[in-house]
Design a protein around this motif. Structure first.
Motif, PDB file in Angstrom:
ATOM      1  N   MET A   1       0.838  -1.184   0.000  1.00 64.93           N
ATOM      2  CA  MET A   1       0.000   0.000   0.000  1.00 64.93           C
ATOM      3  C   MET A   1       0.886   1.252   0.000  1.00 64.93           C
ATOM      4  O   MET A   1       1.902   1.302   0.686  1.00 64.93           O
ATOM      5  N   LEU A   2       0.486   2.254  -0.752  1.00 66.12           N
ATOM      6  CA  LEU A   2       1.245   3.501  -0.824  1.00 66.12           C
ATOM      7  C   LEU A   2       0.840   4.409   0.335  1.00 66.12           C
ATOM      8  O   LEU A   2      -0.325   4.719   0.520  1.00 66.12           O
ATOM      9  N   ARG A   3       1.841   4.788   1.117  1.00 62.02           N
ATOM     10  CA  ARG A   3       1.582   5.620   2.299  1.00 62.02           C
ATOM     11  C   ARG A   3       2.360   6.919   2.274  1.00 62.02           C
ATOM     12  O   ARG A   3       2.304   7.696   3.217  1.00 62.02           O
ATOM     13  N   GLY A   4       3.105   7.156   1.167  1.00 63.44           N
ATOM     14  CA  GLY A   4       3.904   8.365   1.063  1.00 63.44           C
ATOM     15  C   GLY A   4       3.737   9.025  -0.290  1.00 63.44           C
ATOM     16  O   GLY A   4       3.692   8.354  -1.316  1.00 63.44           O
ATOM     17  N   LEU A   5       3.620  10.338  -0.286  1.00 64.74           N
ATOM     18  CA  LEU A   5       3.498  11.137  -1.509  1.00 64.74           C
ATOM     19  C   LEU A   5       4.674  12.100  -1.546  1.00 64.74           C
ATOM     20  O   LEU A   5       4.832  12.936  -0.651  1.00 64.74           O
ATOM     21  N   VAL A   6       5.506  11.966  -2.580  1.00 65.91           N
ATOM     22  CA  VAL A   6       6.706  12.780  -2.740  1.00 65.91           C
ATOM     23  C   VAL A   6       6.540  13.576  -4.031  1.00 65.91           C
ATOM     24  O   VAL A   6       6.307  12.992  -5.089  1.00 65.91           O
ATOM     25  N   LEU A   7       6.656  14.888  -3.938  1.00 62.55           N
ATOM     26  CA  LEU A   7       6.461  15.731  -5.110  1.00 62.55           C
ATOM     27  C   LEU A   7       7.633  16.666  -5.336  1.00 62.55           C
ATOM     28  O   LEU A   7       8.227  17.179  -4.389  1.00 62.55           O
ATOM     29  N   ASP A   8       7.900  16.902  -6.622  1.00 56.86           N
ATOM     30  CA  ASP A   8       8.858  17.908  -7.058  1.00 56.86           C
ATOM     31  C   ASP A   8       8.208  19.281  -6.893  1.00 56.86           C
ATOM     32  O   ASP A   8       6.979  19.398  -6.906  1.00 56.86           O
ATOM     33  N   PHE A   9       9.024  20.305  -6.786  1.00 55.48           N
ATOM     34  CA  PHE A   9       8.498  21.666  -6.669  1.00 55.48           C
ATOM     35  C   PHE A   9       8.249  22.281  -8.051  1.00 55.48           C
ATOM     36  O   PHE A   9       7.120  22.389  -8.502  1.00 55.48           O
ATOM     37  N   GLY A  10       9.321  22.682  -8.735  1.00 53.46           N
ATOM     38  CA  GLY A  10       9.201  23.384 -10.006  1.00 53.46           C
ATOM     39  C   GLY A  10       8.605  22.512 -11.095  1.00 53.46           C
ATOM     40  O   GLY A  10       9.115  21.440 -11.379  1.00 53.46           O
ATOM     41  N   GLY A  11       7.517  22.962 -11.685  1.00 51.38           N
ATOM     42  CA  GLY A  11       6.871  22.214 -12.749  1.00 51.38           C
ATOM     43  C   GLY A  11       5.761  21.310 -12.260  1.00 51.38           C
ATOM     44  O   GLY A  11       4.935  20.854 -13.041  1.00 51.38           O
ATOM     45  N   VAL A  12       5.725  21.034 -10.973  1.00 50.44           N
ATOM     46  CA  VAL A  12       4.659  20.194 -10.395  1.00 50.44           C
ATOM     47  C   VAL A  12       3.847  21.041  -9.419  1.00 50.44           C
ATOM     48  O   VAL A  12       2.702  21.371  -9.680  1.00 50.44           O
ATOM     49  N   LEU A  13       4.453  21.397  -8.309  1.00 47.58           N
ATOM     50  CA  LEU A  13       3.731  22.192  -7.314  1.00 47.58           C
ATOM     51  C   LEU A  13       3.588  23.657  -7.723  1.00 47.58           C
ATOM     52  O   LEU A  13       2.876  24.412  -7.057  1.00 47.58           O
ATOM     53  N   THR A  14       4.222  24.051  -8.801  1.00 44.15           N
ATOM     54  CA  THR A  14       4.068  25.422  -9.306  1.00 44.15           C
ATOM     55  C   THR A  14       3.094  25.479 -10.477  1.00 44.15           C
ATOM     56  O   THR A  14       2.851  26.547 -11.019  1.00 44.15           O
ATOM     57  N   ASP A  15       2.522  24.336 -10.871  1.00 45.79           N
ATOM     58  CA  ASP A  15       1.631  24.251 -12.036  1.00 45.79           C
ATOM     59  C   ASP A  15       0.217  24.686 -11.655  1.00 45.79           C
ATOM     60  O   ASP A  15      -0.446  24.016 -10.876  1.00 45.79           O
ATOM     61  N   PHE A  16      -0.230  25.810 -12.223  1.00 45.94           N
ATOM     62  CA  PHE A  16      -1.593  26.290 -12.009  1.00 45.94           C
ATOM     63  C   PHE A  16      -2.531  25.811 -13.107  1.00 45.94           C
ATOM     64  O   PHE A  16      -3.715  26.127 -13.081  1.00 45.94           O
ATOM     65  N   GLY A  17      -2.013  25.080 -14.096  1.00 38.81           N
ATOM     66  CA  GLY A  17      -2.851  24.683 -15.216  1.00 38.81           C
ATOM     67  C   GLY A  17      -3.322  25.921 -15.945  1.00 38.81           C
ATOM     68  O   GLY A  17      -2.536  26.830 -16.214  1.00 38.81           O
ATOM     69  N   ASP A  18      -4.612  25.973 -16.217  1.00 34.21           N
ATOM     70  CA  ASP A  18      -5.190  27.125 -16.917  1.00 34.21           C
ATOM     71  C   ASP A  18      -5.786  28.155 -15.961  1.00 34.21           C
ATOM     72  O   ASP A  18      -6.297  29.171 -16.397  1.00 34.21           O
ATOM     73  N   ASP A  19      -5.740  27.880 -14.667  1.00 39.81           N
ATOM     74  CA  ASP A  19      -6.387  28.752 -13.685  1.00 39.81           C
ATOM     75  C   ASP A  19      -5.361  29.564 -12.900  1.00 39.81           C
ATOM     76  O   ASP A  19      -5.069  29.290 -11.746  1.00 39.81           O
ATOM     77  N   PHE A  20      -4.835  30.589 -13.548  1.00 36.70           N
ATOM     78  CA  PHE A  20      -3.806  31.409 -12.903  1.00 36.70           C
ATOM     79  C   PHE A  20      -4.366  32.280 -11.778  1.00 36.70           C
ATOM     80  O   PHE A  20      -3.619  32.857 -11.013  1.00 36.70           O
ATOM     81  N   ALA A  21      -5.694  32.367 -11.679  1.00 31.39           N
ATOM     82  CA  ALA A  21      -6.318  33.154 -10.622  1.00 31.39           C
ATOM     83  C   ALA A  21      -6.573  32.314  -9.370  1.00 31.39           C
ATOM     84  O   ALA A  21      -7.023  32.848  -8.356  1.00 31.39           O
ATOM     85  N   ALA A  22      -6.292  31.035  -9.432  1.00 29.65           N
ATOM     86  CA  ALA A  22      -6.520  30.157  -8.277  1.00 29.65           C
ATOM     87  C   ALA A  22      -5.669  30.620  -7.098  1.00 29.65           C
ATOM     88  O   ALA A  22      -4.565  31.138  -7.278  1.00 29.65           O
ATOM     89  N   PRO A  23      -6.157  30.423  -5.880  1.00 27.24           N
ATOM     90  CA  PRO A  23      -5.396  30.863  -4.701  1.00 27.24           C
ATOM     91  C   PRO A  23      -4.107  30.072  -4.480  1.00 27.24           C
ATOM     92  O   PRO A  23      -3.171  30.578  -3.872  1.00 27.24           O
ATOM     93  N   GLU A  24      -4.067  28.844  -4.971  1.00 21.87           N
ATOM     94  CA  GLU A  24      -2.858  28.028  -4.862  1.00 21.87           C
ATOM     95  C   GLU A  24      -2.869  26.992  -5.987  1.00 21.87           C
ATOM     96  O   GLU A  24      -3.921  26.672  -6.530  1.00 21.87           O
ATOM     97  N   PRO A  25      -1.706  26.473  -6.350  1.00 21.10           N
ATOM     98  CA  PRO A  25      -1.661  25.444  -7.383  1.00 21.10           C
ATOM     99  C   PRO A  25      -2.500  24.228  -6.964  1.00 21.10           C
ATOM    100  O   PRO A  25      -2.495  23.840  -5.789  1.00 21.10           O
ATOM    101  N   PRO A  26      -3.242  23.627  -7.888  1.00 23.15           N
ATOM    102  CA  PRO A  26      -4.143  22.516  -7.558  1.00 23.15           C
ATOM    103  C   PRO A  26      -3.479  21.342  -6.844  1.00 23.15           C
ATOM    104  O   PRO A  26      -4.097  20.720  -5.978  1.00 23.15           O
ATOM    105  N   LEU A  27      -2.231  21.025  -7.165  1.00 22.57           N
ATOM    106  CA  LEU A  27      -1.607  19.874  -6.520  1.00 22.57           C
ATOM    107  C   LEU A  27      -1.268  20.138  -5.054  1.00 22.57           C
ATOM    108  O   LEU A  27      -1.092  19.199  -4.279  1.00 22.57           O
ATOM    109  N   VAL A  28      -1.240  21.397  -4.651  1.00 19.96           N
ATOM    110  CA  VAL A  28      -1.085  21.706  -3.235  1.00 19.96           C
ATOM    111  C   VAL A  28      -2.338  21.224  -2.494  1.00 19.96           C
ATOM    112  O   VAL A  28      -2.253  20.658  -1.398  1.00 19.96           O
TER     113      VAL A  28
END
Length: 136
Positions: A1-28
């Motif tokens: 079972m997967l119990r850990g989520l590891v994410l890169d910052f640049g390009g992943v957690l900085t990705d707003f997709g098409d919603d640049f007005a969102a309060p935070e990037p969706p993956l946050v």
């Protein structure tokens, strides 16, 4: 079972997709949901030692591993192993998300499940299946 989520910052957690007005990037938001469901979280970045995550993310990650601080960099196997160790998990219990395929392959080589981030929708869909919690 997967119990850990590891994410890169640049390009992943900085990705707003098409919603640049969102309060935070969706993956946050995905990280927040994962934590509520007992998933351990880590930020793994190849940034220099002077970088740190945004202050508004304080408490969002159980572990932050920054290349410039630990003297290792993706896709070196040792940085993924260190991250899993700091999470208190085996690599096979972790899913790693990065926008660079070479880094995803590096994580997979040590036993992590790799997700190549190409869009928010595809990453969210994959994580919903892999981590198995409702309504990411």
């Amino acid at each position: 079972m997967l119990r850990g989520l590891v994410l890169d910052f640049g390009g992943v957690l900085t990705d707003f997709g098409d919603d640049f007005a969102a309060p935070e990037p969706p993956l946050v938001g995905v990280v927040r949901t994962a934590r509520r469901h007992g998933v351990r979280t880590a930020l793994l970045s190849n940034a220099d030692g002077l970088w740190s995550p945004p202050r508004e993310w304080d408490g969002l990650f159980d572990v932050v591993v920054v290349s410039g601080e630990v003297g290792l960099a993706k896709p070196d196997a040792a940085i993924y192993l260190l991250t899993a160790q700091r999470l208190g998990l085996e690599p096979a219990e972790c899913v790693f998300v990065d926008d660079l395929a070479v880094n995803v392959r590096g994580a997979a080589a040590v036993g992590m499940v790799g997700v190549h981030h190409t869009s928010i929708a595809s990453t969210v869909d994959e994580l919903a299946v892999l981590i198995e919690f409702p309504s990411i």
